[in-house]
Motif scaffolding. Sequence first.
Motif, PDB file in Angstrom:
ATOM      1  N   ASN A  88     -27.999  53.948  30.318  1.00 37.27           N
ATOM      2  CA  ASN A  88     -27.459  53.922  29.897  1.00 37.27           C
ATOM      3  C   ASN A  88     -26.429  53.007  30.963  1.00 37.27           C
ATOM      4  N   THR A  89     -27.420  51.973  31.386  1.00 36.71           N
ATOM      5  CA  THR A  89     -26.714  51.323  33.103  1.00 36.71           C
ATOM      6  C   THR A  89     -27.125  50.293  32.616  1.00 36.71           C
ATOM      7  N   VAL A  90     -25.920  49.529  32.932  1.00 36.85           N
ATOM      8  CA  VAL A  90     -26.400  47.818  33.211  1.00 36.85           C
ATOM      9  C   VAL A  90     -26.007  47.031  34.595  1.00 36.85           C
ATOM     10  N   SER A  91     -26.614  46.695  35.558  1.00 38.37           N
ATOM     11  CA  SER A  91     -26.732  46.421  36.611  1.00 38.37           C
ATOM     12  C   SER A  91     -27.024  44.983  36.665  1.00 38.37           C
ATOM     13  N   ALA A  92     -26.397  44.181  37.488  1.00 40.64           N
ATOM     14  CA  ALA A  92     -26.764  42.966  38.169  1.00 40.64           C
ATOM     15  C   ALA A  92     -27.082  43.151  39.545  1.00 40.64           C
ATOM     16  N   PHE A 111     -30.587  38.742  38.715  1.00 44.21           N
ATOM     17  CA  PHE A 111     -31.168  38.954  37.116  1.00 44.21           C
ATOM     18  C   PHE A 111     -30.234  39.822  36.935  1.00 44.21           C
ATOM     19  N   VAL A 112     -30.563  40.911  35.144  1.00 41.62           N
ATOM     20  CA  VAL A 112     -30.029  41.926  34.831  1.00 41.62           C
ATOM     21  C   VAL A 112     -30.879  42.750  34.674  1.00 41.62           C
ATOM     22  N   ALA A 113     -30.679  43.932  35.228  1.00 40.20           N
ATOM     23  CA  ALA A 113     -32.063  45.173  34.899  1.00 40.20           C
ATOM     24  C   ALA A 113     -30.741  46.016  33.817  1.00 40.20           C
ATOM     25  N   TRP A 114     -31.273  46.408  32.991  1.00 42.75           N
ATOM     26  CA  TRP A 114     -30.796  47.682  31.871  1.00 42.75           C
ATOM     27  C   TRP A 114     -31.666  48.573  31.077  1.00 42.75           C
ATOM     28  N   ARG A 115     -30.846  49.882  31.068  1.00 36.95           N
ATOM     29  CA  ARG A 115     -31.423  51.005  30.188  1.00 36.95           C
ATOM     30  C   ARG A 115     -30.869  51.404  29.297  1.00 36.95           C
ATOM     31  N   LEU A 116     -30.875  51.988  28.483  1.00 35.29           N
ATOM     32  CA  LEU A 116     -30.065  52.214  27.028  1.00 35.29           C
ATOM     33  C   LEU A 116     -31.363  53.097  25.829  1.00 35.29           C
ATOM     34  N   ALA A 135     -42.672  37.174  51.117  1.00 34.40           N
ATOM     35  CA  ALA A 135     -42.477  38.192  52.071  1.00 34.40           C
ATOM     36  C   ALA A 135     -42.517  39.335  52.775  1.00 34.40           C
ATOM     37  N   ARG A 136     -42.220  39.729  53.730  1.00 36.73           N
ATOM     38  CA  ARG A 136     -42.367  41.576  54.585  1.00 36.73           C
ATOM     39  C   ARG A 136     -41.519  42.138  53.441  1.00 36.73           C
ATOM     40  N   TYR A 137     -39.593  42.073  53.825  1.00 37.14           N
ATOM     41  CA  TYR A 137     -39.055  42.781  53.679  1.00 37.14           C
ATOM     42  C   TYR A 137     -38.184  41.791  52.188  1.00 37.14           C
ATOM     43  N   TRP A 138     -37.280  43.200  51.291  1.00 33.66           N
ATOM     44  CA  TRP A 138     -36.881  43.275  50.261  1.00 33.66           C
ATOM     45  C   TRP A 138     -36.058  43.766  50.109  1.00 33.66           C
ATOM     46  N   ARG A 139     -34.814  42.859  49.744  1.00 34.82           N
ATOM     47  CA  ARG A 139     -33.757  43.866  49.485  1.00 34.82           C
ATOM     48  C   ARG A 139     -33.377  43.367  47.920  1.00 34.82           C
ATOM     49  N   LEU A 140     -32.270  44.704  47.284  1.00 34.76           N
ATOM     50  CA  LEU A 140     -31.573  44.486  45.687  1.00 34.76           C
ATOM     51  C   LEU A 140     -30.131  44.463  46.171  1.00 34.76           C
ATOM     52  N   VAL A 141     -29.347  43.712  46.451  1.00 33.19           N
ATOM     53  CA  VAL A 141     -28.343  43.989  46.088  1.00 33.19           C
ATOM     54  C   VAL A 141     -27.400  44.062  45.027  1.00 33.19           C
ATOM     55  N   ASN A 142     -26.590  45.499  44.660  1.00 36.38           N
ATOM     56  CA  ASN A 142     -25.981  45.312  43.292  1.00 36.38           C
ATOM     57  C   ASN A 142     -24.517  44.736  43.176  1.00 36.38           C
ATOM     58  N   THR A 146     -20.494  45.464  38.043  1.00 40.32           N
ATOM     59  CA  THR A 146     -21.716  46.314  37.350  1.00 40.32           C
ATOM     60  C   THR A 146     -22.316  47.614  37.179  1.00 40.32           C
ATOM     61  N   SER A 147     -22.824  48.808  36.809  1.00 36.36           N
ATOM     62  CA  SER A 147     -23.523  49.998  36.341  1.00 36.36           C
ATOM     63  C   SER A 147     -23.977  49.854  38.238  1.00 36.36           C
TER      64      SER A 147
END
Length: 170
Positions: A88-92, A111-116, A135-142, A146-147
């Motif tokens: 039950n989260t929705v994250s941009a 993108f928007v990731a969700w699990r409901l 690329a070698r290094y990857w990062r996700l920023v919230n 959003t949640s």
Amino acid sequence: TVSLKHIVWPATTGASPRYLRLTFDAPLSLSSTEVRWTQGATQAPKPSEVFEFVQQAPEPPSNELAWAVDLGGRLPVAQIELLGNELNTVSALRLEQRDDPAQAWQPVTSFVAWRLQRQGVEQRSPAVELPATSARYWRLVNDSRTSKPGGAALKVKLSWVAPQLVFAAT
């Protein structure tokens, strides 16, 4: 007006189906129906692996919540799917990359990731197609509006295009 232009039909045999039945939940009158069978090229599955993105210390001045991973080498990532999202989260999220720790992060996509969970059935966001990049290094920023997607680590499935090597000998 109801219009459905294409239906992807799983190929179970080499022959086209002999009959097609359309059924509707409520009575519906059709003004026209046209069916054409075409065979599309099947795409080979992309190699994939689940990686654990580790939470980073917030960087001033934005102090955004972020998770990063070192793949150990350049990888041409074609898809990303967030697996470690809490229920039950929705994250941009914003996906960023770089080849060297001294470089600045470069944005790849948002993108928007969700699990409901709805009526006892769990649903989650599909994998996101990425532009051709490696690329070698990857990062996700919230996005803080959003949640928060998870804890100290996020499980993320990355898929890539397999390289093709050709050897020639004379």
